[in-house]
Design a protein around this motif. Sequence first.
Motif, PDB file in Angstrom:
ATOM      1  N   LEU A  81      30.021  43.334  36.912  1.00 48.12           N
ATOM      2  CA  LEU A  81      30.581  44.534  36.797  1.00 48.12           C
ATOM      3  C   LEU A  81      31.997  44.771  35.911  1.00 48.12           C
ATOM      4  CD1 LEU A  81      29.583  46.031  40.213  1.00 48.12           C
ATOM      5  CD2 LEU A  81      28.501  46.624  37.730  1.00 48.12           C
ATOM      6  N   GLU A  82      32.771  43.523  36.212  1.00 51.21           N
ATOM      7  CA  GLU A  82      33.874  43.132  35.609  1.00 51.21           C
ATOM      8  C   GLU A  82      33.988  41.643  35.321  1.00 51.21           C
ATOM      9  OE1 GLU A  82      37.856  44.143  34.338  1.00 51.21           O
ATOM     10  OE2 GLU A  82      36.518  45.497  35.113  1.00 51.21           O
ATOM     11  N   GLN A  83      34.352  41.331  34.007  1.00 49.47           N
ATOM     12  CA  GLN A  83      34.209  40.169  33.682  1.00 49.47           C
ATOM     13  C   GLN A  83      35.026  39.715  32.358  1.00 49.47           C
ATOM     14  OE1 GLN A  83      29.869  41.114  31.541  1.00 49.47           O
ATOM     15  NE2 GLN A  83      30.305  38.716  31.574  1.00 49.47           N
ATOM     16  N   GLY A  84      35.178  38.592  31.700  1.00 43.97           N
ATOM     17  CA  GLY A  84      35.638  38.208  30.322  1.00 43.97           C
ATOM     18  C   GLY A  84      36.961  38.086  30.342  1.00 43.97           C
ATOM     19  N   ILE A  85      37.344  37.608  29.061  1.00 44.76           N
ATOM     20  CA  ILE A  85      38.957  37.514  28.693  1.00 44.76           C
ATOM     21  C   ILE A  85      39.013  37.819  27.198  1.00 44.76           C
ATOM     22  CG2 ILE A  85      40.675  35.617  28.007  1.00 44.76           C
ATOM     23  CD1 ILE A  85      39.553  33.837  30.269  1.00 44.76           C
ATOM     24  N   PRO A  86      39.754  38.786  26.906  1.00 42.90           N
ATOM     25  CA  PRO A  86      40.418  39.829  27.985  1.00 42.90           C
ATOM     26  C   PRO A  86      39.133  40.672  28.812  1.00 42.90           C
ATOM     27  CG  PRO A  86      40.326  40.852  25.695  1.00 42.90           C
ATOM     28  CD  PRO A  86      39.854  39.280  25.602  1.00 42.90           C
ATOM     29  N   THR A  87      39.695  41.044  29.923  1.00 42.41           N
ATOM     30  CA  THR A  87      38.928  41.612  30.677  1.00 42.41           C
ATOM     31  C   THR A  87      37.891  42.872  30.282  1.00 42.41           C
ATOM     32  OG1 THR A  87      40.621  43.152  31.826  1.00 42.41           O
ATOM     33  CG2 THR A  87      40.304  40.926  32.564  1.00 42.41           C
ATOM     34  N   SER A  88      36.941  43.335  30.843  1.00 41.80           N
ATOM     35  CA  SER A  88      36.064  44.460  30.383  1.00 41.80           C
ATOM     36  C   SER A  88      35.375  44.566  31.727  1.00 41.80           C
ATOM     37  CB  SER A  88      35.113  43.965  29.397  1.00 41.80           C
ATOM     38  OG  SER A  88      34.272  42.792  29.560  1.00 41.80           O
TER      39      SER A  88
ATOM     40  N   THR B  18      38.791  47.607  34.314  1.00 41.37           N
ATOM     41  CA  THR B  18      39.590  47.725  32.983  1.00 41.37           C
ATOM     42  C   THR B  18      39.393  49.087  32.704  1.00 41.37           C
ATOM     43  OG1 THR B  18      39.125  45.461  32.492  1.00 41.37           O
ATOM     44  CG2 THR B  18      39.972  46.723  30.701  1.00 41.37           C
ATOM     45  N   ASP B  19      38.497  49.698  32.801  1.00 43.29           N
ATOM     46  CA  ASP B  19      38.085  51.181  32.112  1.00 43.29           C
ATOM     47  C   ASP B  19      39.101  51.897  32.821  1.00 43.29           C
ATOM     48  OD1 ASP B  19      36.331  49.970  30.339  1.00 43.29           O
ATOM     49  OD2 ASP B  19      34.519  50.478  31.496  1.00 43.29           O
TER      50      ASP B  19
ATOM     51  N   GLU C  53      45.887  45.320  36.377  1.00 44.16           N
ATOM     52  CA  GLU C  53      46.697  44.202  36.059  1.00 44.16           C
ATOM     53  C   GLU C  53      46.085  43.028  36.482  1.00 44.16           C
ATOM     54  OE1 GLU C  53      48.606  41.687  34.707  1.00 44.16           O
ATOM     55  OE2 GLU C  53      50.037  43.501  34.771  1.00 44.16           O
ATOM     56  N   PRO C  54      45.591  42.114  35.511  1.00 40.00           N
ATOM     57  CA  PRO C  54      44.541  41.084  35.647  1.00 40.00           C
ATOM     58  C   PRO C  54      45.305  39.757  35.785  1.00 40.00           C
ATOM     59  CG  PRO C  54      44.807  41.543  33.210  1.00 40.00           C
ATOM     60  CD  PRO C  54      45.708  42.569  33.759  1.00 40.00           C
ATOM     61  N   ARG C  55      46.490  39.541  35.691  1.00 37.19           N
ATOM     62  CA  ARG C  55      47.212  38.325  35.530  1.00 37.19           C
ATOM     63  C   ARG C  55      47.529  37.967  37.258  1.00 37.19           C
ATOM     64  NH1 ARG C  55      48.907  41.560  31.922  1.00 37.19           N
ATOM     65  NH2 ARG C  55      48.897  40.865  29.591  1.00 37.19           N
TER      66      ARG C  55
END
Length: 965
Positions: A451-458, A462-463, A468-470
Amino acid sequence: MVTTTPAPKKASPSRRIIAITLAVLAALVVGFFVFVSLYTDWLWFAQLGYTQVLTTQWLARVVMFVVGFVGMALPVWVAIQLAYRLRPVYVRMSSQLDRYQEVIEPLRRLAMWGIPTFFGFFAGFAASTQWQTTWLWFNGVATDVTDPEFGLDTGFYLFAMPFYSALLGFVSAVLLVALLVTVVVSYLYGSVRIGQRELRISKAARIQIAIIAGLYVLVQAASLWLDRYITLVQTGDRITGPGYTTANAVIPGLAILSLSAVVVALLFFVTAVIGRWRFPLVGTAVLVIATIVVGIGYPWIVNTFQVQPNQFAYEQEYYQRNIDGTQAAYAVDGLEEMNFTAATDAEAGQLREDAETTAQIRIMDPAIIGPTVQQLEQFRSYYQFQDPLDVDRYEIDGVSQDTVVSVRELNIDQLGAAATWQNTSLVYTHGYGLVVAEGNNRTTEGEPVFLEQGIPTSGFLTDEGSFEPRVYFGENSPEYSIVGAPEGTTPVELDYPTGTDGSSDTKTTFSGDGGPSIGNVFNRLVYALKFQSEQILFSDYINDDSQILYDRDPAERVQKVAPYLQLDSDPYPSVVDGRIVWIIDAYTLSANYPYSSTVSLQEAISDSNTSLQRFGLDDINYIRNSVKATVDAYDGSVTLYAWDETDPILQAWQNVYPSTVKPVSEMSADLISHVRYPTDLFKVQRAILGVYHVSDAQSFYQRDNVWETPNDPQNDTQLQPPYYLTMQMPGQDEPSYSMFTTFIPSSEAGTARNVLMGYLAVDSNAGSTAGVIGEGYGKLRLLVIDADTTVPGPGQVQNTFDADPVISSQINLLAQGQSEVRNGNLLTLPVGGGLLYVQPVFVQSSGATQLPTLQKVLVSFGNEIAFEDTLTEALDALFGGDAGADAGDDGIEPVDPTIDDGTTDDGATDDGTTTDEYQAALDAAQQAMLARDEALRSGDLAAFAEADQALTDAVQTLIDLGSAQ
């Protein structure tokens, strides 16, 4: 012939000056390093806003050291001075004592000051370790609950009794040392003489020794009186707290002995006046005899001849006290019990009323899919995920979704040759992103649905636009990082990599307030010394706005700002109001709750997911989840919330550290929606409920209904861990996020029947209203399985799965070649009027690259089992072809894992075989399994043997095809 001994050479002034200089320099160096430690602690606490915690500890330790030092050194010094100054001036000494005095006299002044100082330092350091006990006594509160024996407020046992016990022990030590030095000094200087079968004591020495001895006996009298109250927290044969014998023989006996000790002390004081030692010595002898008769003999007679022949009649009242005290101390007195007659027949449509529950059954095991998440979401070798993963829930499109989550953190050990100081301290400073996967779903390949993943996040977080992903503060963050720079400065921190070859990186600069400033030379110097890194002092990358981030583990940060709390073993990350925060449950503990049984904390919480840990206070008999703590993953800020404001221990600590804990009313709605019932508390409660689920003394005495937590079917030496699910318990109006565990009969010999006796659930949903704890949160519900219905326990169900010939054959197919089959968590769910078991089955390579993927699901209800590709299919197969409800993986069409994917474009494998050959062998095996199963049901042994041989041939064909490839 006359010889002379030359006088020893005196040290030259220059040598003396050098020695003094070196000593001063050494003291300065040691002092500066001590200063560095204290100063950096001050900077760390000041940056977090918790300087009050540090200064309170410093002040308390200093005060207690001074009290301990003076409390020991001053009486000992006075005793020595009096014994020396009141020595007889004209007394005939033995030649042996004359020689002693010749040796001692040059050191007398040093000894008179040195001995008190020596004992004072030891006493001071010992007293400083008791500052928490002292401060709790001084700030203790009333609980408005009284004990059933003395009628005292339980706050006396929690706060005052430990302090009085420590105080009496300290005073006893002081008096004992003072008595010892008095006797030694009096003997050395003739006040006490031994000779010709006669002991002579001067009047001054007699007065001093008698008074000190009387005071010592008086303190022992107080200690005996206190021991009456200590019996309420002492563990006996069956219960904690006094039983009939203790209440009616031991406690009165201690009172008699205490009063007797007071009389003996008075006799010592009389001796100081009249000079007759016979009275206190006879009194002491009588006291020793009374101790044997009243303290040991009489209780033995009462227990042997009165209690044991009629144990329940005499002990019933005290057993009930223990039950009530234990249930209150562990907060299980509000347990809601329900007798449960479990259905064992599986029929079509049976799960229709449990559709909402089956839709959230978690098939992604966080203890297994860690390597899969690592392979799919790592992106670079210097990232890592926690293993096992954590569980949480999020509301998506108005629907609560159970999830498996983990933070993408740094692993700088993987930098290899790039692990320079600049890279590890300035460039690789933080992790990036939170991975969130559906707990109840899978892809066609058996991988998690993210449902939430990736670099950069998606993804859905994120939507929302403000995520703040850091992650600068996590469970695996580097020891320290230096961040921050003036606005407009070129960033040096790696934010996240871009591009397939890593040639392009996105850089960032930390903009929060996360650590002490090292913008000035002095701070750089002290941190260079703290971390033994001269680069901190000389690096040109450090500027006026630089901060140093350290002590970054969330649990460590909470423990430092709240040292009185015991933290849960499972901190978990959540996204709250757009920021990743670590949520940590914290407990207040005690071993002094009256009539409450003791539990070993490390034994209670250890299971197949949690290893044995060490605790400062392990044997406890009181626990409360008093505080919920959060640590911001970006700036490291720590916030404490008073979750249980009625807890007296928390109230006392709030008096010690005012304004450090915020009320629940300040918690946001988003934060409360992610709060859950703590795992370790639930484990402790289930350990207690194994015995104390009964509420009447008769059942407790007979011990005919004692339960235990079953071992994990995948690790029979460890307990099965509890698990979180969104599920509707019998008696609930709707599904709720809860935690669950099971009970089986207990057996001292380890041969208990593995059948279910109880099923425990606790409502873990705190609601979603700001500042308000949900009404049902923390409600414990226990299903007591009807004794006339045999429901298999987890171990028995696992054995059924493993022994079933059809399932075993299919498992063998999954395990062909280099594959390994791993059984996931075995979940137990009260649905369909009975108890449903669900176990996901994963397949992974046994090679270096392990990627566990979900391929099958095992289910059991009553005596029926099913083994299908998806949970939805398995439930339908189990319940007559239509369970009446779908699981979260409904509609998934899995890829068949038994077909090797190493085919060429024309459908041929590398050795020339085709997928048709594999499919034909697979079909033959499946047909043979079905035929054998049917023969087994009908009892046709000949047909069974024929089908079994066909299955063996088909499996061998598959093995041959795999080997040929």
